[in-house]
Write a protein that holds these residues in place. Structure first.
Motif, PDB file in Angstrom:
ATOM      1  N   PRO A 269       0.916  -1.294   0.021  1.00  0.00           N
ATOM      2  CA  PRO A 269       0.014  -0.079   0.026  1.00  0.00           C
ATOM      3  C   PRO A 269       0.771   1.223   0.037  1.00  0.00           C
ATOM      4  O   PRO A 269       0.552   2.325  -0.656  1.00  0.00           O
ATOM      5  CB  PRO A 269      -0.795  -0.201   1.327  1.00  0.00           C
ATOM      6  N   HIS A 270       1.851   1.299   0.597  1.00  0.00           N
ATOM      7  CA  HIS A 270       2.848   2.480   0.542  1.00  0.00           C
ATOM      8  C   HIS A 270       3.475   2.638  -0.747  1.00  0.00           C
ATOM      9  O   HIS A 270       3.403   3.761  -1.258  1.00  0.00           O
ATOM     10  CB  HIS A 270       4.226   2.146   1.585  1.00  0.00           C
ATOM     11  N   LEU A 271       3.726   1.513  -1.410  1.00  0.00           N
ATOM     12  CA  LEU A 271       4.506   1.740  -3.102  1.00  0.00           C
ATOM     13  C   LEU A 271       3.153   2.219  -3.724  1.00  0.00           C
ATOM     14  O   LEU A 271       3.161   3.387  -4.610  1.00  0.00           O
ATOM     15  CB  LEU A 271       4.578   0.439  -3.447  1.00  0.00           C
ATOM     16  N   ALA A 272       1.842   1.837  -3.618  1.00  0.00           N
ATOM     17  CA  ALA A 272       0.746   2.331  -4.308  1.00  0.00           C
ATOM     18  C   ALA A 272       0.303   3.801  -4.105  1.00  0.00           C
ATOM     19  O   ALA A 272      -0.090   4.452  -4.920  1.00  0.00           O
ATOM     20  CB  ALA A 272      -0.527   1.349  -3.799  1.00  0.00           C
ATOM     21  N   ARG A 273       0.633   3.932  -2.673  1.00  0.00           N
ATOM     22  CA  ARG A 273      -0.072   5.347  -2.338  1.00  0.00           C
ATOM     23  C   ARG A 273       1.244   6.504  -2.868  1.00  0.00           C
ATOM     24  O   ARG A 273       0.928   7.804  -3.114  1.00  0.00           O
ATOM     25  CB  ARG A 273       0.106   5.554  -1.044  1.00  0.00           C
ATOM     26  N   ARG A 274       2.323   5.942  -3.159  1.00  0.00           N
ATOM     27  CA  ARG A 274       3.445   6.840  -3.635  1.00  0.00           C
ATOM     28  C   ARG A 274       2.979   7.188  -5.123  1.00  0.00           C
ATOM     29  O   ARG A 274       3.450   8.253  -5.642  1.00  0.00           O
ATOM     30  CB  ARG A 274       4.723   6.347  -3.717  1.00  0.00           C
ATOM     31  N   ILE A 275       2.448   6.215  -5.881  1.00  0.00           N
ATOM     32  CA  ILE A 275       1.966   6.434  -7.042  1.00  0.00           C
ATOM     33  C   ILE A 275       0.545   7.238  -7.556  1.00  0.00           C
ATOM     34  O   ILE A 275       0.540   8.076  -8.097  1.00  0.00           O
ATOM     35  CB  ILE A 275       1.663   5.188  -7.935  1.00  0.00           C
ATOM     36  N   SER A 276      -0.332   6.826  -6.369  1.00  0.00           N
ATOM     37  CA  SER A 276      -1.578   7.317  -6.530  1.00  0.00           C
ATOM     38  C   SER A 276      -2.069   8.473  -5.584  1.00  0.00           C
ATOM     39  O   SER A 276      -2.949   9.180  -6.011  1.00  0.00           O
ATOM     40  CB  SER A 276      -2.733   6.080  -6.240  1.00  0.00           C
ATOM     41  N   GLY A 277      -1.364   8.705  -4.683  1.00  0.00           N
ATOM     42  CA  GLY A 277      -1.736   9.720  -3.707  1.00  0.00           C
ATOM     43  C   GLY A 277      -2.689   9.131  -2.686  1.00  0.00           C
ATOM     44  O   GLY A 277      -2.628   7.800  -2.618  1.00  0.00           O
ATOM     45  N   PRO A 278      -3.256   9.839  -1.874  1.00  0.00           N
ATOM     46  CA  PRO A 278      -4.072   9.210  -0.719  1.00  0.00           C
ATOM     47  C   PRO A 278      -5.512   8.611  -1.197  1.00  0.00           C
ATOM     48  O   PRO A 278      -6.269   8.094  -0.059  1.00  0.00           O
ATOM     49  CB  PRO A 278      -4.172  10.347   0.036  1.00  0.00           C
ATOM     50  N   ASP A 279      -5.848   8.733  -2.191  1.00  0.00           N
ATOM     51  CA  ASP A 279      -7.281   8.047  -2.812  1.00  0.00           C
ATOM     52  C   ASP A 279      -7.247   6.536  -2.510  1.00  0.00           C
ATOM     53  O   ASP A 279      -6.508   5.778  -3.468  1.00  0.00           O
ATOM     54  CB  ASP A 279      -7.474   8.428  -4.235  1.00  0.00           C
ATOM     55  N   ASN A 280      -7.954   6.248  -1.627  1.00  0.00           N
ATOM     56  CA  ASN A 280      -7.902   4.728  -1.229  1.00  0.00           C
ATOM     57  C   ASN A 280      -8.539   3.720  -2.430  1.00  0.00           C
ATOM     58  O   ASN A 280      -8.086   2.588  -2.322  1.00  0.00           O
ATOM     59  CB  ASN A 280      -8.693   4.483  -0.056  1.00  0.00           C
ATOM     60  N   ARG A 281      -9.301   4.319  -2.961  1.00  0.00           N
ATOM     61  CA  ARG A 281      -9.831   3.523  -4.247  1.00  0.00           C
ATOM     62  C   ARG A 281      -8.968   3.225  -5.271  1.00  0.00           C
ATOM     63  O   ARG A 281      -8.536   1.854  -5.710  1.00  0.00           O
ATOM     64  CB  ARG A 281     -10.934   4.127  -5.002  1.00  0.00           C
ATOM     65  N   TRP A 282      -7.834   4.210  -5.355  1.00  0.00           N
ATOM     66  CA  TRP A 282      -6.885   3.664  -6.355  1.00  0.00           C
ATOM     67  C   TRP A 282      -5.660   2.748  -5.682  1.00  0.00           C
ATOM     68  O   TRP A 282      -4.981   2.267  -6.024  1.00  0.00           O
ATOM     69  CB  TRP A 282      -6.081   4.866  -7.065  1.00  0.00           C
ATOM     70  N   VAL A 283      -5.582   3.299  -4.182  1.00  0.00           N
ATOM     71  CA  VAL A 283      -4.619   2.776  -3.563  1.00  0.00           C
ATOM     72  C   VAL A 283      -4.900   1.262  -3.445  1.00  0.00           C
ATOM     73  O   VAL A 283      -4.129   0.111  -3.656  1.00  0.00           O
ATOM     74  CB  VAL A 283      -4.334   3.058  -2.001  1.00  0.00           C
ATOM     75  N   ILE A 284      -6.249   0.679  -3.378  1.00  0.00           N
ATOM     76  CA  ILE A 284      -6.482  -0.604  -3.273  1.00  0.00           C
ATOM     77  C   ILE A 284      -6.358  -1.110  -4.692  1.00  0.00           C
ATOM     78  O   ILE A 284      -5.868  -2.300  -4.781  1.00  0.00           O
ATOM     79  CB  ILE A 284      -8.091  -0.757  -3.057  1.00  0.00           C
ATOM     80  N   VAL A 285      -6.798  -0.565  -5.659  1.00  0.00           N
ATOM     81  CA  VAL A 285      -6.709  -1.299  -7.069  1.00  0.00           C
ATOM     82  C   VAL A 285      -5.178  -1.577  -7.478  1.00  0.00           C
ATOM     83  O   VAL A 285      -4.767  -2.694  -7.866  1.00  0.00           O
ATOM     84  CB  VAL A 285      -7.313  -0.027  -8.143  1.00  0.00           C
ATOM     85  N   LEU A 286      -4.314  -0.381  -7.108  1.00  0.00           N
ATOM     86  CA  LEU A 286      -3.085  -0.818  -7.476  1.00  0.00           C
ATOM     87  C   LEU A 286      -2.094  -1.696  -6.571  1.00  0.00           C
ATOM     88  O   LEU A 286      -1.261  -2.598  -6.904  1.00  0.00           O
ATOM     89  CB  LEU A 286      -2.155   0.622  -7.269  1.00  0.00           C
ATOM     90  N   SER A 287      -2.828  -1.757  -5.175  1.00  0.00           N
ATOM     91  CA  SER A 287      -2.148  -2.802  -4.073  1.00  0.00           C
ATOM     92  C   SER A 287      -2.438  -4.333  -4.804  1.00  0.00           C
ATOM     93  O   SER A 287      -1.683  -5.176  -4.539  1.00  0.00           O
ATOM     94  CB  SER A 287      -2.788  -2.555  -2.841  1.00  0.00           C
ATOM     95  N   ALA A 288      -3.715  -4.387  -5.421  1.00  0.00           N
ATOM     96  CA  ALA A 288      -4.027  -5.401  -6.016  1.00  0.00           C
ATOM     97  C   ALA A 288      -3.096  -6.122  -7.315  1.00  0.00           C
ATOM     98  O   ALA A 288      -3.335  -7.347  -7.353  1.00  0.00           O
ATOM     99  CB  ALA A 288      -5.613  -5.544  -6.447  1.00  0.00           C
ATOM    100  N   VAL A 289      -2.427  -5.198  -7.927  1.00  0.00           N
ATOM    101  CA  VAL A 289      -1.684  -5.540  -8.902  1.00  0.00           C
ATOM    102  C   VAL A 289      -0.132  -5.510  -8.428  1.00  0.00           C
ATOM    103  O   VAL A 289       0.806  -6.537  -8.697  1.00  0.00           O
ATOM    104  CB  VAL A 289      -1.713  -4.556 -10.276  1.00  0.00           C
ATOM    105  N   ILE A 290       0.397  -4.815  -7.609  1.00  0.00           N
ATOM    106  CA  ILE A 290       1.692  -4.672  -7.152  1.00  0.00           C
ATOM    107  C   ILE A 290       1.941  -6.037  -6.274  1.00  0.00           C
ATOM    108  O   ILE A 290       3.130  -6.550  -6.356  1.00  0.00           O
ATOM    109  CB  ILE A 290       1.688  -3.389  -6.454  1.00  0.00           C
ATOM    110  N   ALA A 291       1.047  -6.109  -5.250  1.00  0.00           N
ATOM    111  CA  ALA A 291       1.409  -7.301  -4.269  1.00  0.00           C
ATOM    112  C   ALA A 291       1.649  -8.695  -5.165  1.00  0.00           C
ATOM    113  O   ALA A 291       2.688  -9.260  -4.654  1.00  0.00           O
ATOM    114  CB  ALA A 291       0.198  -7.389  -3.304  1.00  0.00           C
TER     115      ALA A 291
END
Length: 336
Positions: A269-291
């Motif tokens: 989630p930290h890596l995802a947040r660095r890409i998307s910013g604080p929007d949890n919708r995008w944090v969840i989507v990007l985490s589902a791919v990065i993990a």
């Protein structure tokens, strides 16, 4: 000041790139093993399977099941980490640090060692129950008058994990079957040899992902503070229930099949947040791919580091432990 949200066009570009990287890592996972195979052989085995071809056998009997389980487990752990960090507003939260995995593992030891339950679909309910009790207990213990305190949550999670792991190991020593199951959890093994466990948890994981998507908007409101979220019309209680249910299903499914994979839900989630910013919708989507990229990559790396292979969970821990230290040393670690 929170990082401004990245434009949707740029986020979509990042998402496409990460999906392409995920596909590449999956192909690499099918190629590398005790005997290296070419990309052409891998594609032929996947789309034109020949039961008489000796090159196709190791792909279907070992590499595809472990790759698919690493994919599903990675998605589940990544999304669970993103949801639990958003819910607690705690940058140090993940299912392992907060004791959710330990709760699931402890209850499965009880199911296997005490009640003699062997099928996955029999003891997976114990994993869900243990994950739910642990997550709710840690949240209640770590909650202060002003909300979920990050340091108290981590301390409560670590303490609960230590107690449950100690009791679970004691019980496992009395039963060899439970001991074997506990050893698997501690290592975080995705090499299960068959697709059956993955299919058995797929419904639970899918339900958890749907619940995570439903609570994403509410997590954005909670990030502003509970009073502000309520004033904006968001239902804090509904968001909490959806989030806890999602984390329970996702973390419990992974604990019952692949075991305890620590730090993955913390890092991603930290890596995802660095890409998307604080929007949890995008944090969840990007985490589902990065993990899954991280977990499959760790599994592949574990095959080549030592002749006997290192379990994926151990390789992830090698990377995750320094990552946790780096996060803890940052000044703005009090809340997301």
């Amino acid at each position: 000041m929170q990082k401004p949200t990245t434009s949707h066009g740029r986020l979509f570009f990042w998402l496409c790139g990460l999906v392409a990287l995920l596909l590449a890592v999956m192909v690499l996972s099918l190629m590398i093993g005790a005997r290296a195979l070419s990309p052409g052989t891998v594609l032929e085995a996947v789309f034109q399977r020949d039961l008489t071809n000796p090159d196709h056998t190791p792909i279907w009997d070992g590499r595809i099941p472990r790759t698919v389980l690493a994919l599903v487990a990675g998605i589940a752990v990544g999304v669970a980490g993103a949801v639990i960090q958003g819910l607690t507003r705690n940058p140090l939260a993940d299912p392992g640090v907060l004791g959710v995995n330990a709760g699931a593992a402890f209850c499965v030891v009880l199911a296997v060692g005490i009640f003699g339950i062997q099928p996955l679909l029999g003891y997976i309910w114990f994993a869900f129950f243990g994950a739910l009790v642990a997550s709710v207990s840690v949240y209640l213990i770590g909650r202060s008058r002003t909300g979920a305190d990050p340091a108290r949550l981590v301390l409560a999670g670590v303490a609960l994990s230590a107690v449950l792991e100690g009791i679970g190991q004691g019980l496992a020593l009395l039963n060899p079957q439970a001991f074997d199951r506990l050893r698997t959890w501690n290592l975080g093994i995705v090499d299960v040899g068959t697709l059956t466990p993955t299919w058995q948890i797929s419904g639970f994981v899918l339900t958890g992902l749907v619940l995570a998507a439903l609570c994403a908007r509410g997590l954005n409101a909670i990030a502003l503070g509970e009073e502000a979220a309520t004033s904006l019309g968001a239902s804090v209680r509904t968001t909490r229930i959806l989030a806890v249910a999602a984390v329970t299903l996702l973390a419990g499914s992974v604990a019952a099949t692949a075991g305890v994979i620590i730090f993955l839900g913390l890092m991603v989630p930290h890596l995802a947040r660095r890409i998307s910013g604080p929007d949890n919708r995008w944090v969840i989507v990007l985490s589902a791919v990065i993990a899954p990229i991280t977990l499959i990559g760790a599994d592949v790396l574990g095959r080549v580091l030592l002749p006997g292979e290192l379990p994926a969970g151990i390789v992830v821990a090698f990377v995750g432990a320094p990552f946790l230290i780096a996060i803890a040393r940052r000044r703005r670690v009090a809340a997301l």
